[in-house]
Design an enzyme around this catalytic site. Structure first.
Site, PDB file in Angstrom:
ATOM      1  N   SER A   1      -4.321   4.272  -0.263  1.00  0.00           N
ATOM      2  CA  SER A   1      -4.190   4.159  -1.712  1.00  0.00           C
ATOM      3  C   SER A   1      -3.874   5.513  -2.343  1.00  0.00           C
ATOM      4  O   SER A   1      -4.460   6.536  -1.978  1.00  0.00           O
ATOM      5  CB  SER A   1      -5.485   3.604  -2.313  1.00  0.00           C
ATOM      6  N   GLY A   2      -2.959   5.492  -3.296  1.00  0.00           N
ATOM      7  CA  GLY A   2      -2.666   6.682  -4.081  1.00  0.00           C
ATOM      8  C   GLY A   2      -3.323   6.553  -5.438  1.00  0.00           C
ATOM      9  O   GLY A   2      -2.823   5.837  -6.310  1.00  0.00           O
TER      10      GLY A   2
ATOM     11  N   SER B   1      -2.211   1.288  -4.832  1.00  0.00           N
ATOM     12  CA  SER B   1      -2.546   2.512  -5.557  1.00  0.00           C
ATOM     13  C   SER B   1      -2.853   2.187  -7.009  1.00  0.00           C
ATOM     14  O   SER B   1      -2.597   1.081  -7.483  1.00  0.00           O
ATOM     15  CB  SER B   1      -1.368   3.504  -5.509  1.00  0.00           C
TER      16      SER B   1
ATOM     17  N   ASN C   1      -2.606  -1.412  -8.993  1.00  0.00           N
ATOM     18  CA  ASN C   1      -2.007  -1.953  -7.767  1.00  0.00           C
ATOM     19  C   ASN C   1      -2.885  -1.620  -6.567  1.00  0.00           C
ATOM     20  O   ASN C   1      -2.394  -1.312  -5.490  1.00  0.00           O
ATOM     21  CB  ASN C   1      -0.610  -1.354  -7.574  1.00  0.00           C
TER      22      ASN C   1
ATOM     23  N   TYR D   1       3.245   1.073  -5.140  1.00  0.00           N
ATOM     24  CA  TYR D   1       4.154   0.350  -4.237  1.00  0.00           C
ATOM     25  C   TYR D   1       4.209  -1.134  -4.590  1.00  0.00           C
ATOM     26  O   TYR D   1       3.186  -1.830  -4.567  1.00  0.00           O
ATOM     27  CB  TYR D   1       3.669   0.523  -2.796  1.00  0.00           C
TER      28      TYR D   1
END
Length: 418
Positions: free
Chosen positions: A336-337, A298, A239, A167
């Site tokens: 978070s991914g 993420s 990120n 993101y």
């Protein structure tokens, strides 16, 4: 460690520029001169890197970026400012793009997206590229890959492409949907081997990592001949993570560099609900508390190797990536991914006259050096992303600062790491 040699490299490194950054909607028509990477500063995380210290050290792997930078000031949805892009990783290059590789994925925390993984994990095969972009552009990039494949009579082979996201909405007009089909095509068409541009490029253009400017980073490891001589490369879109927990080789860098928190340059506070506590840059010179939610964001990690590994072994490689993230201070936070993909470039298809593929498999007892290489290279790729990134001011005047090299080195020296 004597720092004179790394700093003698500084002036030479600043003169270099790398290919691969496209200037669509961009104020930047060519890559900025590169900044010293981790190894040039004497930070190695152990192990022997490949000649480029990049994922492209793995034979056949190519990388392309399209970088979109335009506008400044107040966010106007649909107009900008724009700080985003697309990155493409092609395991076998363009000429062999549809030839599958063995692959597997793993998610430390699944608050993110990587398309195409249901069939990838079912079949153990990855056909086509791995694409990286922002959260709201996954759909258009996915469709662009399918269309790109159809133009090349590969509609079936590339019908379930892998597209991953992080993101960038703190710096980019993410709801403006500025990534278009042609930007994904450009990243694919301009993908190449050789040095990989890092930092504020491609899918990493608007990303933030441990409270500093993040982005794309890469690194590699080459095993000794006694351990097979294999090459393993990593590329990250970084990120994630909080400043407070940021660590390099066991040194609490985030505690040592508590200032340089994100701030805004305009007369009005940012409109994003994620930045309600942000202060104006003119008021935040001594600010040492985070101005964005801790742990938001993420990280996508792509691991490539020429070692003869089968899908279940590549899944084991992917599961080692979190060890590196933990060493750097990541926790796999709820928002978070953290999604990882590993592939092997060994031949995976049967010959034309047979349904039987004859493949190799490294004995499990010899995987440990590759596990270690994965942890080492992932840490270095994360740090390389941060070291390459420049301070960036984006939507609503939000400014995120680059990791200052000299202060990083000062922290390492303080704890006896240099």
């Amino acid at each position: 460690m004597n720092l004179s040699a790394p700093f003698r490299l500084l002036s030479a490194l600043l003169l270099l520029s790398l290919p691969g950054v496209s200037g669509a909607q961009s104020t930047q028509t060519k890559p900025a001169p590169t900044k010293p990477r981790a190894r040039a500063l004497g930070i190695t995380f152990g192990g022997q890197s490949g000649p480029l210290n990049a994922i492209t050290d793995v034979p056949g792997v190519v990388v392309g970026h399209t970088t979109l930078i335009s506008g400044e000031g107040k966010l106007t949805e649909g107009k900008g400012p724009v700080r985003t892009g697309v990155t493409a990783v092609l395991p076998r290059g363009r000429e062999r793009v549809a030839e599958p590789v063995f692959a597997a994925t793993y998610a430390l925390n699944g608050n993110g997206e990587m398309t195409g993984t249901t069939w990838l994990n079912e079949s153990g095969l990855l056909s086509g590229p791995v694409m990286l972009t922002n959260t709201n552009s996954v759909g258009v990039v996915r469709d662009a890959v399918v269309a790109w494949g159809a133009k090349r009579k590969l509609a079936w082979e590339l019908s379930l492409p892998v597209v991953a996201e992080t993101y960038d909405g703190l710096l980019n007009d993410i709801n403006g949907f500025h990534v278009k089909q042609e930007h994904a095509w450009r990243a694919l068409d301009e993908a190449r081997g050789g040095p990989v541009p890092e930092g504020n490029v491609g899918g990493g253009t608007g990303m933030i990592c441990h409270g500093f400017k993040g982005g794309i980073g890469t690194a590699s490891r080459t095993l000794p001949e006694a351990q097979g001589g294999y090459t393993l490369g990593v590329l990250v879109q970084c990120n994630y993570g909080s400043r407070r927990l940021f660590s390099v080789e066991g040194v609490p860098v985030g505690e040592e560099i508590r200032d340089l928190q994100a701030c805004y340059t305009g007369s009005e506070a940012p409109s994003s609900p994620f930045m309600q506590g942000m202060r104006a840059c003119s008021q935040s010179a001594s600010l040492t508390t985070s101005t964005i939610p801790e742990g938001m964001g993420s990280i996508i990690v792509v691991v490539a190797t020429d070692a003869p590994l089968l899908p279940h072994q590549l899944a084991r490689i992917a599961r080692r990536v979190p060890l590196a993230i933990g060493k750097m201070g990541g926790l796999g936070e709820d928002s978070s991914g953290d999604i990882f993909l590993a592939f092997s470039t060994q031949p995976a298809s049967p010959p034309a006259d047979s349904p039987v593929a004859r493949v190799s498999s490294l004995d499990n007892g010899h995987l440990n050096p590759l596990f270690e290489a994965t942890v080492q290279a992932t840490q270095e790729a994360i740090l390389n992303a941060m070291l390459a990134a420049d301070t960036q001011t984006g939507a609503d005047g939000v400014r995120v600062f680059a990791l200052p090299h000299e202060r990083l080195l000062r922290a390492l020296r303080k704890y006896g790491r240099q």
